[in-house]
Scaffold this motif. Structure first.
Motif, PDB file in Angstrom:
ATOM      1  N   GLU A 188       0.798  -1.211   0.000  1.00  0.00           N
ATOM      2  CA  GLU A 188       0.000   0.000   0.000  1.00  0.00           C
ATOM      3  C   GLU A 188       0.834   1.265   0.000  1.00  0.00           C
ATOM      4  OE1 GLU A 188      -2.741  -0.142   3.167  1.00  0.00           O
ATOM      5  OE2 GLU A 188      -3.685  -2.005   2.540  1.00  0.00           O
ATOM      6  N   ARG A 189       2.199   1.158  -0.024  1.00  0.00           N
ATOM      7  CA  ARG A 189       3.048   2.351  -0.059  1.00  0.00           C
ATOM      8  C   ARG A 189       2.990   2.984  -1.442  1.00  0.00           C
ATOM      9  NH1 ARG A 189       8.573   0.511   3.163  1.00  0.00           N
ATOM     10  NH2 ARG A 189       7.567   0.156   5.188  1.00  0.00           N
ATOM     11  N   PRO A 190       2.995   4.325  -1.516  1.00  0.00           N
ATOM     12  CA  PRO A 190       2.947   4.987  -2.841  1.00  0.00           C
ATOM     13  C   PRO A 190       4.227   4.693  -3.615  1.00  0.00           C
ATOM     14  CG  PRO A 190       3.395   6.585  -1.113  1.00  0.00           C
ATOM     15  CD  PRO A 190       3.038   5.294  -0.412  1.00  0.00           C
ATOM     16  N   PHE A 191       4.058   4.567  -4.935  1.00  0.00           N
ATOM     17  CA  PHE A 191       5.229   4.320  -5.791  1.00  0.00           C
ATOM     18  C   PHE A 191       6.124   5.551  -5.827  1.00  0.00           C
ATOM     19  CE2 PHE A 191       2.038   1.402  -7.509  1.00  0.00           C
ATOM     20  CZ  PHE A 191       2.755   0.208  -7.461  1.00  0.00           C
ATOM     21  N   GLU A 192       7.429   5.318  -5.849  1.00  0.00           N
ATOM     22  CA  GLU A 192       8.385   6.421  -5.969  1.00  0.00           C
ATOM     23  C   GLU A 192       8.403   6.933  -7.405  1.00  0.00           C
ATOM     24  OE1 GLU A 192      12.136   5.045  -4.717  1.00  0.00           O
ATOM     25  OE2 GLU A 192      11.563   4.777  -2.611  1.00  0.00           O
ATOM     26  N   ASP A 193       8.666   8.234  -7.546  1.00  0.00           N
ATOM     27  CA  ASP A 193       8.732   8.842  -8.887  1.00  0.00           C
ATOM     28  C   ASP A 193       9.915   8.275  -9.648  1.00  0.00           C
ATOM     29  OD1 ASP A 193       6.565  10.333  -8.306  1.00  0.00           O
ATOM     30  OD2 ASP A 193       7.714  12.104  -7.638  1.00  0.00           O
ATOM     31  N   ASP A 194       9.647   7.881 -10.831  1.00  0.00           N
ATOM     32  CA  ASP A 194      10.712   7.381 -11.711  1.00  0.00           C
ATOM     33  C   ASP A 194      11.102   8.512 -12.648  1.00  0.00           C
ATOM     34  OD1 ASP A 194      12.479   6.068 -13.224  1.00  0.00           O
ATOM     35  OD2 ASP A 194      11.141   4.449 -13.850  1.00  0.00           O
ATOM     36  N   ARG A 195      12.139   9.279 -12.255  1.00  0.00           N
ATOM     37  CA  ARG A 195      12.527  10.440 -13.056  1.00  0.00           C
ATOM     38  C   ARG A 195      13.016  10.043 -14.439  1.00  0.00           C
ATOM     39  NH1 ARG A 195      15.822  14.254  -8.681  1.00  0.00           N
ATOM     40  NH2 ARG A 195      14.081  14.460  -7.193  1.00  0.00           N
ATOM     41  N   ALA A 196      13.695   8.888 -14.519  1.00  0.00           N
ATOM     42  CA  ALA A 196      14.200   8.462 -15.823  1.00  0.00           C
ATOM     43  C   ALA A 196      13.056   8.210 -16.789  1.00  0.00           C
ATOM     44  CB  ALA A 196      15.066   7.220 -15.674  1.00  0.00           C
ATOM     45  N   ALA A 197      11.906   7.642 -16.219  1.00  0.00           N
ATOM     46  CA  ALA A 197      10.773   7.353 -17.096  1.00  0.00           C
ATOM     47  C   ALA A 197      10.114   8.627 -17.587  1.00  0.00           C
ATOM     48  CB  ALA A 197       9.766   6.475 -16.358  1.00  0.00           C
ATOM     49  N   GLU A 198      10.194   9.714 -16.787  1.00  0.00           N
ATOM     50  CA  GLU A 198       9.571  10.971 -17.187  1.00  0.00           C
ATOM     51  C   GLU A 198      10.342  11.639 -18.312  1.00  0.00           C
ATOM     52  OE1 GLU A 198       9.294  13.345 -13.741  1.00  0.00           O
ATOM     53  OE2 GLU A 198       7.813  12.088 -12.731  1.00  0.00           O
ATOM     54  N   GLN A 199      11.644  11.404 -18.410  1.00  0.00           N
ATOM     55  CA  GLN A 199      12.450  12.043 -19.448  1.00  0.00           C
ATOM     56  C   GLN A 199      12.315  11.276 -20.758  1.00  0.00           C
ATOM     57  OE1 GLN A 199      16.445  12.204 -18.066  1.00  0.00           O
ATOM     58  NE2 GLN A 199      16.030  13.709 -16.459  1.00  0.00           N
ATOM     59  N   PRO A 200      12.047  11.965 -21.851  1.00  0.00           N
ATOM     60  CA  PRO A 200      11.954  11.272 -23.139  1.00  0.00           C
ATOM     61  C   PRO A 200      13.332  10.767 -23.571  1.00  0.00           C
ATOM     62  CG  PRO A 200      11.863  13.638 -23.470  1.00  0.00           C
ATOM     63  CD  PRO A 200      11.811  13.406 -21.984  1.00  0.00           C
ATOM     64  N   SER A 201      13.332   9.727 -24.368  1.00  0.00           N
ATOM     65  CA  SER A 201      14.591   9.207 -24.897  1.00  0.00           C
ATOM     66  C   SER A 201      15.229  10.225 -25.833  1.00  0.00           C
ATOM     67  CB  SER A 201      14.338   7.895 -25.643  1.00  0.00           C
ATOM     68  OG  SER A 201      13.535   8.144 -26.796  1.00  0.00           O
ATOM     69  N   ILE A 202      16.468   9.941 -26.253  1.00  0.00           N
ATOM     70  CA  ILE A 202      17.184  10.858 -27.145  1.00  0.00           C
ATOM     71  C   ILE A 202      16.417  11.034 -28.446  1.00  0.00           C
ATOM     72  CG2 ILE A 202      19.315  11.199 -28.444  1.00  0.00           C
ATOM     73  CD1 ILE A 202      20.762   9.617 -26.264  1.00  0.00           C
ATOM     74  N   GLY A 203      16.024   9.905 -29.045  1.00  0.00           N
ATOM     75  CA  GLY A 203      15.304   9.990 -30.314  1.00  0.00           C
ATOM     76  C   GLY A 203      13.966  10.679 -30.177  1.00  0.00           C
ATOM     77  N   ARG A 204      13.256  10.380 -29.079  1.00  0.00           N
ATOM     78  CA  ARG A 204      11.949  11.014 -28.882  1.00  0.00           C
ATOM     79  C   ARG A 204      12.086  12.514 -28.648  1.00  0.00           C
ATOM     80  NH1 ARG A 204       7.378   9.139 -24.421  1.00  0.00           N
ATOM     81  NH2 ARG A 204       5.725  10.609 -25.086  1.00  0.00           N
ATOM     82  N   ALA A 205      13.138  12.908 -27.912  1.00  0.00           N
ATOM     83  CA  ALA A 205      13.360  14.347 -27.672  1.00  0.00           C
ATOM     84  C   ALA A 205      13.651  15.078 -28.980  1.00  0.00           C
ATOM     85  CB  ALA A 205      14.504  14.535 -26.684  1.00  0.00           C
ATOM     86  N   LEU A 206      14.456  14.460 -29.842  1.00  0.00           N
ATOM     87  CA  LEU A 206      14.767  15.092 -31.128  1.00  0.00           C
ATOM     88  C   LEU A 206      13.524  15.174 -32.009  1.00  0.00           C
ATOM     89  CD1 LEU A 206      18.205  13.400 -31.911  1.00  0.00           C
ATOM     90  CD2 LEU A 206      17.805  15.799 -31.321  1.00  0.00           C
ATOM     91  N   ARG A 207      12.734  14.100 -32.016  1.00  0.00           N
ATOM     92  CA  ARG A 207      11.519  14.107 -32.835  1.00  0.00           C
ATOM     93  C   ARG A 207      10.524  15.145 -32.329  1.00  0.00           C
ATOM     94  NH1 ARG A 207       6.434  12.074 -32.966  1.00  0.00           N
ATOM     95  NH2 ARG A 207       5.624  11.426 -35.016  1.00  0.00           N
ATOM     96  N   GLN A 208      10.333  15.221 -30.997  1.00  0.00           N
ATOM     97  CA  GLN A 208       9.395  16.179 -30.429  1.00  0.00           C
ATOM     98  C   GLN A 208       9.820  17.618 -30.742  1.00  0.00           C
ATOM     99  OE1 GLN A 208       8.750  15.607 -26.255  1.00  0.00           O
ATOM    100  NE2 GLN A 208       7.491  17.439 -26.005  1.00  0.00           N
TER     101      GLN A 208
END
Length: 282
Positions: free
Chosen positions: A15-35
């Motif tokens: 029942e503990r809240p999940f910790e923030d996954d900062r890496a998951a929030e950041q887009p990948s290199i390719g996705r950042a370039l495409r965006q």
């Protein structure tokens, strides 16, 4: 007795809240370039035309597939080039790439033998122009002396002397043919005395190795391959030479006898065009 708590008063693990996954929030290199490309209103064709990076490689990088780049050095160069084209800072993307691919490649120290070769004194060949001028002056002097000496013999004698001297004036003519040695790979001295009616480009790799490509003004491929450390290539054309440097930081250029002192960075991909006269970067 409370329900859902452990004996020590803390909530159960489930029942503990999940910790923030900062890496998951950041887009990948390719996705950042495409965006960034989409936000800038650019198509893949627009980016390819602006950077001269092939469309297939742009698509692969935007899908985080760096295998078509040909290695970490070229991948980092493409990432930097594409990031600048879509107006974002390439540094965070390069840092993330280094972290995911084993760190940034270490630069190779400069080769001292190449430095010594670069300062060798220029060797000069025989001055055939001066020899031709001296020969012509000697012939003209001989003809003049003969004409003056035979002046008492009348106009017929003068004509005979002039006619007799005609073959002697043509003797030095074959001499310039000796000054036309074929040199498909000019040395450093040939680069220093580069002809003004052509563009001469010498590409050297004193600080490491780099893939290079060279084309003439007709688009004909002059060279496409890896230039190893300490090697150099020289290209000549009537109008221009187009270059692609996979790792510009490892390359040193001499164009029309002049050293190009642009501060290229290691791993940087550069596309250059040089023409006759003073070096001009395309």
């Amino acid at each position: 007795m409370s329900i859902g708590n452990s004996p020590d008063g803390n909530p159960p693990e489930d029942e503990r809240p999940f910790e923030d996954d900062r890496a998951a929030e950041q887009p990948s290199i390719g996705r950042a370039l495409r965006q960034a490309r989409v936000e800038a209103g650019l198509t893949v064709d627009d980016v390819s035309n602006a950077t001269r990076v092939r469309i297939a490689i742009v698509h692969s990088i935007e899908q985080d597939d760096f295998a078509p780049c040909g290695g970490d050095v070229y991948a980092r160069g493409h990432i930097r080039t594409l990031a600048r084209a879509v107006h974002i800072d390439p540094a965070p993307l390069l840092a993330r790439y280094d972290a995911e691919h084993g760190g940034r490649p270490a630069p190779t120290p400069a080769a001292p033998l190449f430095e010594a070769e670069r300062i060798r004194p220029e060797r000069r060949g025989p001055n055939w122009t001066a020899a031709m001028v001296a020969a012509i002056v000697a012939v003209i002097g001989f003809v003049g002396f003969t004409v003056v000496k035979g002046g008492d013999s009348g106009s017929d004698a003068k004509t005979q002397v002039a006619e007799g001297s005609t073959p002697t004036t043509s003797k030095p003519a074959p001499k310039p043919t000796v000054t036309k040695p074929a040199d498909p790979k000019p040395s450093d001295s040939a680069i220093a005395a580069a002809p003004q009616d052509k563009v001469t480009v010498q590409v050297s790799a004193p600080d490491g190795r780099s893939w290079i490509s060279a084309k003439d003004h007709n688009g004909r491929l002059l060279f496409d391959g890896l230039l190893e450390r300490g090697q150099s290539k020289t290209f000549q054309d009537q109008e221009k030479i187009d270059l692609v440097l996979g790792d510009a930081g490892a390359i040193q250029l001499h164009v029309n006898g002049k050293e190009i002192k642009d501060e290229f960075q290691p791993g940087q991909v550069e596309r250059l065009t040089y023409t006759k006269g003073d070096p001009e970067v395309g």
